[in-house]
Design an enzyme around this catalytic site. Structure first.
Site, mmCIF file in Angstrom:
data_model
loop_
_atom_site.group_PDB
_atom_site.id
_atom_site.type_symbol
_atom_site.label_atom_id
_atom_site.label_comp_id
_atom_site.label_asym_id
_atom_site.label_seq_id
_atom_site.Cartn_x
_atom_site.Cartn_y
_atom_site.Cartn_z
ATOM 1 N N SER A 26 53.912 31.081 37.210
ATOM 2 C CA SER A 26 53.471 32.255 36.444
ATOM 3 C C SER A 26 54.632 33.135 35.993
ATOM 4 O O SER A 26 55.624 33.301 36.711
ATOM 5 C CB SER A 26 52.553 33.083 37.346
ATOM 6 O OG SER A 26 52.375 34.371 36.817
ATOM 7 N N GLU A 32 54.492 36.124 36.131
ATOM 8 C CA GLU A 32 54.519 37.217 37.105
ATOM 9 C C GLU A 32 55.731 37.055 38.045
ATOM 10 O O GLU A 32 56.186 38.020 38.643
ATOM 11 C CB GLU A 32 53.198 37.209 37.884
ATOM 12 C CG GLU A 32 52.968 38.338 38.859
ATOM 13 C CD GLU A 32 52.649 39.699 38.250
ATOM 14 O OE1 GLU A 32 52.367 39.782 37.036
ATOM 15 O OE2 GLU A 32 52.711 40.697 38.991
ATOM 16 N N TYR A 76 51.156 38.517 44.953
ATOM 17 C CA TYR A 76 50.822 37.335 44.139
ATOM 18 C C TYR A 76 52.084 36.730 43.532
ATOM 19 O O TYR A 76 52.298 35.515 43.604
ATOM 20 C CB TYR A 76 49.834 37.746 43.028
ATOM 21 C CG TYR A 76 49.654 36.686 41.962
ATOM 22 C CD1 TYR A 76 48.767 35.626 42.145
ATOM 23 C CD2 TYR A 76 50.382 36.741 40.764
ATOM 24 C CE1 TYR A 76 48.613 34.638 41.165
ATOM 25 C CE2 TYR A 76 50.227 35.763 39.791
ATOM 26 C CZ TYR A 76 49.346 34.721 39.991
ATOM 27 O OH TYR A 76 49.204 33.753 39.029
HETATM 28 P P1 NAP Z 1 40.946 31.699 37.933
HETATM 29 O O1 NAP Z 1 40.022 31.744 36.758
HETATM 30 O O2 NAP Z 1 41.021 32.865 38.844
HETATM 31 O O3 NAP Z 1 40.544 30.391 38.790
HETATM 32 C C1 NAP Z 1 41.047 30.211 40.077
HETATM 33 C C2 NAP Z 1 40.445 28.936 40.656
HETATM 34 O O4 NAP Z 1 40.980 28.728 41.967
HETATM 35 C C3 NAP Z 1 38.914 28.964 40.809
HETATM 36 O O5 NAP Z 1 38.402 27.706 40.417
HETATM 37 C C4 NAP Z 1 38.743 29.151 42.299
HETATM 38 O O6 NAP Z 1 37.543 28.619 42.804
HETATM 39 C C5 NAP Z 1 39.912 28.345 42.830
HETATM 40 N N1 NAP Z 1 40.258 28.648 44.217
HETATM 41 C C6 NAP Z 1 40.614 29.853 44.740
HETATM 42 N N2 NAP Z 1 40.856 29.746 46.064
HETATM 43 C C7 NAP Z 1 40.666 28.435 46.383
HETATM 44 C C8 NAP Z 1 40.762 27.699 47.583
HETATM 45 N N3 NAP Z 1 41.104 28.279 48.741
HETATM 46 N N4 NAP Z 1 40.505 26.365 47.549
HETATM 47 C C9 NAP Z 1 40.147 25.768 46.402
HETATM 48 N N5 NAP Z 1 40.020 26.421 45.223
HETATM 49 C C10 NAP Z 1 40.269 27.736 45.223
HETATM 50 O O7 NAP Z 1 42.438 31.400 37.445
HETATM 51 P P2 NAP Z 1 42.976 30.891 36.012
HETATM 52 O O8 NAP Z 1 43.189 32.070 35.132
HETATM 53 O O9 NAP Z 1 42.162 29.741 35.572
HETATM 54 O O10 NAP Z 1 44.438 30.407 36.410
HETATM 55 C C11 NAP Z 1 44.670 29.071 36.854
HETATM 56 C C12 NAP Z 1 45.994 29.019 37.607
HETATM 57 O O11 NAP Z 1 47.051 29.402 36.747
HETATM 58 C C13 NAP Z 1 46.087 29.955 38.802
HETATM 59 O O12 NAP Z 1 46.903 29.316 39.771
HETATM 60 C C14 NAP Z 1 46.803 31.170 38.269
HETATM 61 O O13 NAP Z 1 47.457 31.860 39.297
HETATM 62 C C15 NAP Z 1 47.777 30.505 37.303
HETATM 63 N N6 NAP Z 1 48.208 31.311 36.175
HETATM 64 C C16 NAP Z 1 47.288 31.893 35.359
HETATM 65 C C17 NAP Z 1 47.693 32.590 34.252
HETATM 66 C C18 NAP Z 1 46.694 33.238 33.333
HETATM 67 O O14 NAP Z 1 47.112 34.083 32.519
HETATM 68 N N7 NAP Z 1 45.437 32.854 33.365
HETATM 69 C C19 NAP Z 1 49.070 32.718 33.961
HETATM 70 C C20 NAP Z 1 49.991 32.082 34.807
HETATM 71 C C21 NAP Z 1 49.551 31.365 35.906
HETATM 72 P P3 NAP Z 1 36.175 29.496 42.911
HETATM 73 O O15 NAP Z 1 35.502 29.354 41.565
HETATM 74 O O16 NAP Z 1 35.454 28.806 44.018
HETATM 75 O O17 NAP Z 1 36.572 30.913 43.207
HETATM 76 N N1 GDD Z 2 43.188 44.141 35.675
HETATM 77 C C1 GDD Z 2 43.443 45.330 35.114
HETATM 78 N N2 GDD Z 2 42.475 46.280 35.093
HETATM 79 N N3 GDD Z 2 44.672 45.540 34.606
HETATM 80 C C2 GDD Z 2 44.902 46.732 34.006
HETATM 81 C C3 GDD Z 2 43.933 47.740 33.931
HETATM 82 C C4 GDD Z 2 42.655 47.506 34.513
HETATM 83 O O1 GDD Z 2 41.764 48.350 34.491
HETATM 84 N N4 GDD Z 2 44.476 48.790 33.261
HETATM 85 C C5 GDD Z 2 45.721 48.455 32.935
HETATM 86 N N5 GDD Z 2 45.989 47.202 33.391
HETATM 87 C C6 GDD Z 2 47.287 46.515 33.260
HETATM 88 C C7 GDD Z 2 47.836 45.999 34.585
HETATM 89 O O2 GDD Z 2 48.441 47.066 35.313
HETATM 90 C C8 GDD Z 2 48.821 44.952 34.079
HETATM 91 O O3 GDD Z 2 50.045 45.553 33.758
HETATM 92 C C9 GDD Z 2 48.176 44.435 32.797
HETATM 93 O O4 GDD Z 2 47.124 45.352 32.466
HETATM 94 C C10 GDD Z 2 47.590 43.029 32.904
HETATM 95 O O5 GDD Z 2 46.783 42.970 34.061
HETATM 96 P P1 GDD Z 2 45.835 41.694 34.362
HETATM 97 O O6 GDD Z 2 44.989 41.391 33.183
HETATM 98 O O7 GDD Z 2 45.156 41.952 35.656
HETATM 99 O O8 GDD Z 2 46.874 40.488 34.435
HETATM 100 P P2 GDD Z 2 48.290 40.333 35.167
HETATM 101 O O9 GDD Z 2 49.339 40.349 34.099
HETATM 102 O O10 GDD Z 2 48.450 41.264 36.298
HETATM 103 O O11 GDD Z 2 48.167 38.874 35.794
HETATM 104 C C11 GDD Z 2 47.664 37.792 35.011
HETATM 105 O O12 GDD Z 2 48.733 37.142 34.359
HETATM 106 C C12 GDD Z 2 49.680 36.495 35.216
HETATM 107 C C13 GDD Z 2 50.757 35.871 34.315
HETATM 108 O O13 GDD Z 2 51.728 36.826 34.030
HETATM 109 C C14 GDD Z 2 46.912 36.848 35.956
HETATM 110 O O14 GDD Z 2 46.221 35.874 35.193
HETATM 111 C C15 GDD Z 2 47.855 36.120 36.892
HETATM 112 O O15 GDD Z 2 47.130 35.118 37.615
HETATM 113 C C16 GDD Z 2 48.933 35.447 36.026
HETATM 114 O O16 GDD Z 2 49.844 34.737 36.827
#
Ligand code: NAP
Ligand code: GDD
Length: 325
Positions: free
Chosen positions: A123, A125, A147
């Site tokens: 990520s 992050e 995280y």
């Molecule tokens: P998400 O929607 O939160 O999905 C997370 C998945 O992990 C769900 O299917 C959840 O299952 C499963 N899970 C959680 N704990 C588990 C456990 N103990 N054993 C087995 N499965 C478990 O996340 P996403 O946005 O699709 O992201 C996918 C991956 O990419 C994550 O690793 C996230 O950290 C990473 N990532 C995401 C982003 C982004 O912007 N979306 C960016 C960079 C990296 P349940 O449905 O049962 O809860």
């Molecule tokens: N969630 C949330 N809720 N975020 C808020 C809010 C609120 O009400 N108001 C402002 N924010 C700001 C957060 O402080 C952060 O700076 C930004 O919006 C994005 O927050 P999120 O959407 O929660 O995503 P994230 O950037 O912290 O994390 C996501 O992206 C990562 C990749 O950079 C997640 O998908 C992580 O799993 C992923 O790795």
């Protein structure tokens, strides 16, 4: 027909990746953990084409058994405790799942079949308090949340198993990617859902935290293609995947409310509860390597992403969609 094994198949990315791999003719195995209710909303439309196997990232034996039973060629490790805010309240659980869970996956592969190719969902992050702008593969990590720290561990253990045991293990350093299937607590979906509710007269305010944070937001459907491309390479490696554009939360909220002909200033309330103990102020990536080596390109721009998310939430709330899939 190759077999792909997806952890996190019920999540946002898992659902898009499952679709992509099914379209390519893969046999798709979805690893799911036990829950008291079925949470297949995002994959309901392809559920009949996926084989499910029970295992949990917290339990290595269950992963070993699942790999032995299904004999995959490729493993995509998308499962994680993925919400940054929750990681401050549940840092140990986040470490167990998002950090040590990766070791359990890699170890299970090493034991069952070291020829399995592995993708780790790293990520942006991890860059946290960014050392340079834009961020690329060589940018040092400075995570700002439990995280982010857990993801740094997951990233380096992936590199370590590649170097120690010769596993074909790659790590995709993905910047934020969103969609109508995004979880409701993440800021983009929270905004699109609230804008739709307010437009339909079902809510009258939206409480948010830091409006000045900037993110490099792409479309999740575009990003899963990069994951697949990484595992088709002769050699494993690490790649940044992003759009190269950054926008503030304020810009996202402004555009989302404009989509429903409203002024966000009339509805948004800044609420301290949504601020984080440490913030990632600015993320913007450079995906030159992924473009040059993998031939990857994003297709969806920022304006289209915001519009799609708001439109999908309106349709969902009006009952025109049963689920977002
Ligand atoms: P998400 O929607 O939160 O999905 C997370 C998945 O992990 C769900 O299917 C959840 O299952 C499963 N899970 C959680 N704990 C588990 C456990 N103990 N054993 C087995 N499965 C478990 O996340 P996403 O946005 O699709 O992201 C996918 C991956 O990419 C994550 O690793 C996230 O950290 C990473 N990532 C995401 C982003 C982004 O912007 N979306 C960016 C960079 C990296 P349940 O449905 O049962 O809860
Ligand atoms: N969630 C949330 N809720 N975020 C808020 C809010 C609120 O009400 N108001 C402002 N924010 C700001 C957060 O402080 C952060 O700076 C930004 O919006 C994005 O927050 P999120 O959407 O929660 O995503 P994230 O950037 O912290 O994390 C996501 O992206 C990562 C990749 O950079 C997640 O998908 C992580 O799993 C992923 O790795």
């Amino acid at each position: 027909m190759p077999t792909a094994f997806i952890t996190g198949v019920t999540g946002q990315d898992g659902s898009y990746l499952a679709e992509l791999l099914l379209d390519k003719g893969y046999r798709v195995i979805g690893m799911v953990r036990r829950s008291s209710t079925v949470n297949f909303e995002r994959i309901a439309h392809v559920q009949d084409r996926i084989e499910f196997v029970n295992a949990d990232l917290l339990d290595e034996v269950s992963i070993i058994e699942a790999l032995r039973e299904t004999e995959p060629d490729e493993v995509y490790n998308l499962a994680a405790q993925s919400f940054v805010q929750t990681s401050f309240g549940q840092p140990v659980l986040t470490g167990e799942t998002t950090a040590l869970g990766v070791t359990r996956m890699l170890d299970a592969i090493r034991i069952v079949d070291p020829s399995i190719r592995f993708y780790q969902a790293s990520s942006s992050e991890m860059f946290g308090k960014v050392a340079e702008v834009p961020q690329r593969e060589s940018t040092p990590f400075h995570p700002r949340s439990p995280y982010g720290v857990a993801k740094v561990y997951g990233h380096w253990i992936t590199v370590n198993y590649r170097e120690s045991y010769g596993l074909h293990a790659s790590s995709g350093i993905l910047f934020n990617h969103e969609s109508p299937r995004r979880g409701l607590e993440f800021v983009t979906r929270k905004i699109s859902h609230a804008a739709a509710k307010i437009a339909l007269g079902r809510a009258d305010e939206l409480r948010l935290g830091n409006l000045d944070a900037q993110r490099d937001w792409g479309f999740a459907g575009d990003y899963v293609d990069a994951m697949w491309r990484m595992l088709q390479q002769d050699s494993p490696d690490d790649y940044v995947v992003c759009t190269g554009e950054s926008h503030s939360v304020r810009e996202f909220v402004d555009l989302a409310f404009k989509r429903v002909n409203l002024d966000y200033d009339d509805y948004v309330v800044v609420d301290e509860r949504f601020f984080r103990p440490a913030e990632v102020d600015l993320l913007i990536g450079d995906s030159t390597k992924a473009e040059d080596v993998l031939g990857w390109q994003r297709r969806t721009g920022f304006d289209a992403l915001v519009a799609d998310m708001v439109d999908a939430d309106i349709a969902l709330l009006e009952g025109k969609l049963r689920a977002i899939s």
